[in-house]
Design an enzyme around this catalytic site. Sequence first.
Site, PDB file in Angstrom:
ATOM      1  N   ASP A  52      51.268  -5.874  30.947  1.00  0.00           N
ATOM      2  CA  ASP A  52      50.491  -4.897  30.191  1.00  0.00           C
ATOM      3  C   ASP A  52      50.910  -4.974  28.734  1.00  0.00           C
ATOM      4  O   ASP A  52      52.094  -5.178  28.424  1.00  0.00           O
ATOM      5  CB  ASP A  52      50.706  -3.480  30.714  1.00  0.00           C
ATOM      6  CG  ASP A  52      49.799  -2.479  30.006  1.00  0.00           C
ATOM      7  OD1 ASP A  52      48.596  -2.459  30.307  1.00  0.00           O
ATOM      8  OD2 ASP A  52      50.298  -1.730  29.142  1.00  0.00           O
TER       9      ASP A  52
ATOM     10  N   ASP B 289      52.859   1.558  32.462  1.00  0.00           N
ATOM     11  CA  ASP B 289      51.593   1.065  32.998  1.00  0.00           C
ATOM     12  C   ASP B 289      51.782  -0.219  33.798  1.00  0.00           C
ATOM     13  O   ASP B 289      51.122  -0.427  34.829  1.00  0.00           O
ATOM     14  CB  ASP B 289      50.592   0.829  31.869  1.00  0.00           C
ATOM     15  CG  ASP B 289      50.032   2.127  31.297  1.00  0.00           C
ATOM     16  OD1 ASP B 289      50.421   3.216  31.781  1.00  0.00           O
ATOM     17  OD2 ASP B 289      49.218   2.056  30.359  1.00  0.00           O
TER      18      ASP B 289
ATOM     19  N   GLU C  41      50.358  -3.039  24.779  1.00  0.00           N
ATOM     20  CA  GLU C  41      49.829  -1.975  23.923  1.00  0.00           C
ATOM     21  C   GLU C  41      49.651  -2.589  22.541  1.00  0.00           C
ATOM     22  O   GLU C  41      50.526  -3.336  22.064  1.00  0.00           O
ATOM     23  CB  GLU C  41      50.771  -0.778  23.879  1.00  0.00           C
ATOM     24  CG  GLU C  41      51.030  -0.137  25.240  1.00  0.00           C
ATOM     25  CD  GLU C  41      49.789   0.420  25.905  1.00  0.00           C
ATOM     26  OE1 GLU C  41      48.824   0.749  25.178  1.00  0.00           O
ATOM     27  OE2 GLU C  41      49.761   0.519  27.147  1.00  0.00           O
TER      28      GLU C  41
ATOM     29  N   HIS D 237      50.095   4.715  28.923  1.00  0.00           N
ATOM     30  CA  HIS D 237      49.931   4.003  27.653  1.00  0.00           C
ATOM     31  C   HIS D 237      51.266   3.596  27.047  1.00  0.00           C
ATOM     32  O   HIS D 237      51.343   3.274  25.866  1.00  0.00           O
ATOM     33  CB  HIS D 237      49.081   4.795  26.664  1.00  0.00           C
ATOM     34  CG  HIS D 237      47.789   5.259  27.261  1.00  0.00           C
ATOM     35  ND1 HIS D 237      46.893   4.381  27.833  1.00  0.00           N
ATOM     36  CD2 HIS D 237      47.263   6.501  27.413  1.00  0.00           C
ATOM     37  CE1 HIS D 237      45.859   5.068  28.303  1.00  0.00           C
ATOM     38  NE2 HIS D 237      46.060   6.345  28.069  1.00  0.00           N
TER      39      HIS D 237
END
EC number: 3.1.13.-
Length: 224
Positions: free
Chosen positions: A35, A198, A37, A193
Amino acid sequence: MSEDLYEDDLDTQGSSGPRHPMAERFRGYLPVVVDVETGGFNSATDALLEIAAVTIGMDEKGFLFPEHTYFHRVEPFEGANIEPAALEFTGIKLDHPLRMAVSEESAMTDIFRGVRKALKANGCKRAILVGHNSSFDLGFLNAAVARNDLKRNPFHPFSSFDTATLAGLAYGQTVLARACQSADIDFDGREAHSARYDTEKTAELFCGIVNRWKEMGGWRDFND
């Protein structure tokens, strides 16, 4: 471009001796949950701000489990765009004194080192990215690889497993939080987030779906 271009790397046929069950399960690919961000939606122009990866293991009964988490906060590359709305959405504070971000190159090198170690341990030849809306994560990973001219990228360059699709099939839910709830996985929206959180929840979801399929008789390993 055909996936067949990468088949020679996998050596899925004709190897001597028994293969590791994980290599047998996914044709020589090792699932690694990722994941990111970011500072926006454009992998070419927007900053990579956090990245996490979870390697997946397999127990003696052929069930998957999240094995090891790698996580880095990342310094925006020079000239990177960062949308204020993205920071508001993720809650990332770039000037936080405890952020302790590292360069893209350092973050990716550390994660790739861990993934290659897992590949060797599981008898696999290449990692395949697992993500919730995986094309987004794979796009940013590939962009960081290209920007930093990184060699020996262990991930397949375009194939991935998308847990949004898998969860839609298994539970009728495509949003990560709702899919986890349907799968009886605890999910704290206040922690969402964060790339680490996540990724770990996505790993639980992926393992749960694959294991549920096995329990229903959908896959049997070569020792069954």
